[in-house]
Design a protein around this motif. Sequence first.
Motif, mmCIF file in Angstrom:
data_model
loop_
_atom_site.group_PDB
_atom_site.id
_atom_site.type_symbol
_atom_site.label_atom_id
_atom_site.label_comp_id
_atom_site.label_asym_id
_atom_site.label_seq_id
_atom_site.Cartn_x
_atom_site.Cartn_y
_atom_site.Cartn_z
ATOM 1 N N PRO A 1 -112.001 -14.330 -36.258
ATOM 2 C CA PRO A 1 -111.854 -15.676 -35.680
ATOM 3 C C PRO A 1 -111.847 -15.692 -34.153
ATOM 4 C CG PRO A 1 -110.368 -15.406 -37.532
ATOM 5 C CD PRO A 1 -110.966 -14.057 -37.280
ATOM 6 N N THR A 2 -111.267 -14.652 -33.538
ATOM 7 C CA THR A 2 -111.198 -14.612 -32.069
ATOM 8 C C THR A 2 -112.424 -13.974 -31.439
ATOM 9 O OG1 THR A 2 -110.115 -12.447 -32.053
ATOM 10 C CG2 THR A 2 -108.695 -14.401 -32.171
ATOM 11 N N GLY A 3 -113.192 -13.226 -32.236
ATOM 12 C CA GLY A 3 -114.327 -12.489 -31.697
ATOM 13 C C GLY A 3 -113.944 -11.193 -31.023
ATOM 14 N N LEU A 4 -112.680 -10.822 -31.100
ATOM 15 C CA LEU A 4 -112.178 -9.638 -30.406
ATOM 16 C C LEU A 4 -111.713 -8.583 -31.394
ATOM 17 C CD1 LEU A 4 -110.004 -11.485 -27.730
ATOM 18 C CD2 LEU A 4 -112.300 -10.545 -27.407
ATOM 19 N N SER A 5 -111.742 -7.321 -30.947
ATOM 20 C CA SER A 5 -111.173 -6.235 -31.738
ATOM 21 C C SER A 5 -110.041 -5.619 -30.928
ATOM 22 C CB SER A 5 -112.233 -5.190 -32.079
ATOM 23 O OG SER A 5 -113.012 -4.863 -30.946
ATOM 24 N N PRO A 6 -108.867 -5.398 -31.528
ATOM 25 C CA PRO A 6 -107.709 -4.919 -30.767
ATOM 26 C C PRO A 6 -107.964 -3.553 -30.122
ATOM 27 C CG PRO A 6 -107.076 -5.669 -32.960
ATOM 28 C CD PRO A 6 -108.567 -5.608 -32.951
ATOM 29 N N VAL A 7 -107.492 -3.399 -28.883
ATOM 30 C CA VAL A 7 -107.541 -2.118 -28.178
ATOM 31 C C VAL A 7 -106.159 -1.849 -27.579
ATOM 32 C CG1 VAL A 7 -109.993 -2.302 -27.627
ATOM 33 C CG2 VAL A 7 -108.313 -3.188 -26.012
ATOM 34 N N ARG A 8 -105.932 -0.609 -27.167
ATOM 35 C CA ARG A 8 -104.644 -0.240 -26.589
ATOM 36 C C ARG A 8 -104.626 -0.602 -25.104
ATOM 37 N NH1 ARG A 8 -104.669 5.741 -29.361
ATOM 38 N NH2 ARG A 8 -104.394 5.065 -31.529
ATOM 39 N N LEU B 1 -121.944 9.676 -23.480
ATOM 40 C CA LEU B 1 -121.618 9.317 -24.858
ATOM 41 C C LEU B 1 -122.156 7.922 -25.142
ATOM 42 C CD1 LEU B 1 -120.043 9.586 -27.578
ATOM 43 C CD2 LEU B 1 -118.032 8.685 -26.364
ATOM 44 N N VAL B 2 -122.942 7.801 -26.199
ATOM 45 C CA VAL B 2 -123.484 6.511 -26.622
ATOM 46 C C VAL B 2 -122.909 6.189 -27.991
ATOM 47 C CG1 VAL B 2 -125.570 5.176 -27.133
ATOM 48 C CG2 VAL B 2 -125.625 6.956 -25.352
ATOM 49 N N THR B 3 -122.182 5.073 -28.108
ATOM 50 C CA THR B 3 -121.666 4.662 -29.413
ATOM 51 C C THR B 3 -122.711 3.777 -30.104
ATOM 52 O OG1 THR B 3 -120.508 2.720 -28.531
ATOM 53 C CG2 THR B 3 -119.297 4.803 -28.571
ATOM 54 N N ALA B 4 -122.670 3.763 -31.447
ATOM 55 C CA ALA B 4 -123.705 3.063 -32.230
ATOM 56 C C ALA B 4 -125.085 3.465 -31.719
ATOM 57 C CB ALA B 4 -123.513 1.552 -32.164
ATOM 58 N N GLY C 1 -116.289 -1.274 -29.672
ATOM 59 C CA GLY C 1 -114.985 -1.873 -29.438
ATOM 60 C C GLY C 1 -113.913 -1.303 -30.350
ATOM 61 N N GLY C 2 -112.703 -1.859 -30.253
ATOM 62 C CA GLY C 2 -111.600 -1.450 -31.111
ATOM 63 C C GLY C 2 -111.261 0.016 -30.962
ATOM 64 N N ALA C 3 -111.099 0.688 -32.100
ATOM 65 C CA ALA C 3 -110.707 2.098 -32.097
ATOM 66 C C ALA C 3 -111.724 2.976 -31.386
ATOM 67 C CB ALA C 3 -110.511 2.574 -33.540
ATOM 68 N N MET C 4 -113.002 2.623 -31.476
ATOM 69 C CA MET C 4 -114.031 3.426 -30.791
ATOM 70 C C MET C 4 -113.884 3.312 -29.278
ATOM 71 S SD MET C 4 -116.503 5.559 -31.339
ATOM 72 C CE MET C 4 -117.181 5.294 -32.986
ATOM 73 N N PHE C 5 -113.558 2.129 -28.789
ATOM 74 C CA PHE C 5 -113.298 1.960 -27.359
ATOM 75 C C PHE C 5 -112.132 2.837 -26.930
ATOM 76 C CE2 PHE C 5 -110.791 -0.040 -24.013
ATOM 77 C CZ PHE C 5 -111.738 -0.241 -23.005
ATOM 78 N N GLY D 1 -113.598 18.893 -21.137
ATOM 79 C CA GLY D 1 -113.586 18.327 -19.788
ATOM 80 C C GLY D 1 -113.922 16.850 -19.756
ATOM 81 N N GLY D 2 -114.209 16.287 -20.925
ATOM 82 C CA GLY D 2 -114.509 14.862 -21.005
ATOM 83 C C GLY D 2 -115.980 14.544 -20.808
ATOM 84 N N VAL D 3 -116.303 13.271 -20.924
ATOM 85 C CA VAL D 3 -117.678 12.798 -20.721
ATOM 86 C C VAL D 3 -117.724 11.935 -19.468
ATOM 87 C CG1 VAL D 3 -118.258 12.921 -23.178
ATOM 88 C CG2 VAL D 3 -117.340 10.790 -22.248
ATOM 89 N N ASP D 4 -118.862 11.976 -18.804
ATOM 90 C CA ASP D 4 -118.986 11.297 -17.504
ATOM 91 C C ASP D 4 -119.321 9.816 -17.630
ATOM 92 O OD1 ASP D 4 -118.780 13.760 -15.767
ATOM 93 O OD2 ASP D 4 -120.494 14.310 -17.017
ATOM 94 N N VAL D 5 -120.089 9.467 -18.658
ATOM 95 C CA VAL D 5 -120.517 8.079 -18.840
ATOM 96 C C VAL D 5 -120.427 7.745 -20.323
ATOM 97 C CG1 VAL D 5 -122.387 6.394 -18.563
ATOM 98 C CG2 VAL D 5 -122.120 8.250 -16.899
ATOM 99 N N VAL D 6 -119.924 6.556 -20.627
ATOM 100 C CA VAL D 6 -119.917 6.052 -22.008
ATOM 101 C C VAL D 6 -120.664 4.725 -22.033
ATOM 102 C CG1 VAL D 6 -118.549 5.369 -24.001
ATOM 103 C CG2 VAL D 6 -117.668 7.125 -22.445
ATOM 104 N N TYR D 7 -121.607 4.618 -22.964
ATOM 105 C CA TYR D 7 -122.326 3.370 -23.224
ATOM 106 C C TYR D 7 -121.753 2.825 -24.520
ATOM 107 C CZ TYR D 7 -126.432 0.266 -23.721
ATOM 108 O OH TYR D 7 -127.280 -0.816 -23.835
ATOM 109 N N GLU D 8 -120.868 1.803 -24.417
ATOM 110 C CA GLU D 8 -120.007 1.413 -25.526
ATOM 111 C C GLU D 8 -120.294 0.006 -26.028
ATOM 112 O OE1 GLU D 8 -118.042 1.284 -28.329
ATOM 113 O OE2 GLU D 8 -116.574 0.150 -27.162
ATOM 114 N N SER D 9 -120.538 -0.094 -27.336
ATOM 115 C CA SER D 9 -120.865 -1.389 -27.920
ATOM 116 C C SER D 9 -120.065 -1.710 -29.170
ATOM 117 C CB SER D 9 -122.357 -1.429 -28.280
ATOM 118 O OG SER D 9 -122.659 -0.419 -29.243
#
Length: 377
Positions: free
Chosen positions: A278-285, A177-180, A249-253, A239-247
């Motif tokens: 301001p923090t440069g971060l996106s909230p994740v669970r 899975l490749v995001t963006a 963040g947040g809800a997509m992560f 069955g899910g994905v084996d590899v994620v290339y994630e860029s």
Amino acid sequence: MLRLASAGARTIVDMSYARHFLDFQGSAIPSAMKKLVVTRLSPNFQEAVTLRRDCPVPLPGDGDLLVRNRFVGVNASDINYSAGRYDPSVKTPFDVGFEGVGEVVALGLSASAQFTVGQAVAYMAPGSFAEYTVVPAHIATLVPAVTPEYLTLLVSGTTAYISLKELGGLEEGKKVLVTAAAGGTGQFAVQLAKKAKCHVIGTCSSAQKSAFLRSIGCDRPIDYSMERVGPVLRQEYPGGVDVVYESVGGAMFDLAVQALAIKGRLIVIGFISGYQTPTGLSPVRAETLPAKLLQKSASVRGFFLNHYLSEYREAMGHLVKMCASGDLVCQVDLGDLSAGGRFTGLEAVFRAVDYMYMGRNTGKVVVELPHSVNSKL
């Protein structure tokens, strides 16, 4: 002492006495140039960066090249750099821009053992948002021509190549899975995973981007303006994905973690959704992450290109050959479809950054710096 082109022949000149000198086409390189400078730390690029028009053209040292930039690349991390996030001790003003492609117009004597005036080079080094940049010869890469396609490889291409090679464990039949996926680096992750004979899923934000992803081999583009990513992954990949290339963040992560297969690997190469905060971060669970990884014997790995520079030259060499042979699509977005038209000149970098953060680009966002021919000396 520098080696330059003068009246059709190369000459050694003591630059301490020269205010102007000739480039390889015989036109004058001025003593002053335009460049972008961070004058205030902020993730708002417009507020942080100033266009300065009267900066001295830098002189290359013994082991350096002076490169006249023709194309410069825009990266999501440009605003992290302008916010001082990579080095909290940094003081303004400082130069900005990570990568460029152009011609060698002057070089130090030691550098002339490997390079000559007039050659096309690509480089990854701070300060590319300028008309001229001094580049240490040992980090420059010769390219067949001064075209923007080679610029796409410097950060975006090598990030995909090295991270997937070192961390991805790609094998035939694996689901990736490749995001963006239609962005600057996502396009390479898709193609490299396909070359490893994987099944590739790519998220994107429009029908145009979905069509582009299909054109480069993506098996299942997910246009999230038309369908929800989570339900598609659950229904079509139970069955899910084996590899994620994630860029992203947040809800997509969070969706990517949920979609991991047993022993799945998630590679974090960025989290663009948080960079403008301001923090440069996106909230994740984060509170549920350890349990989810444990339940699947899965892993999350971060990848920062600067930590893999020992692999960089080999990666660039391989990618340049693939690009030159037509074995790799290097999609460039010069802003021709943007509201203000093509990204031309350093003034356009501001528009280009906004364009990328609005999610309008397909491929790598690139700004062209046309050469204005000066009067002959």
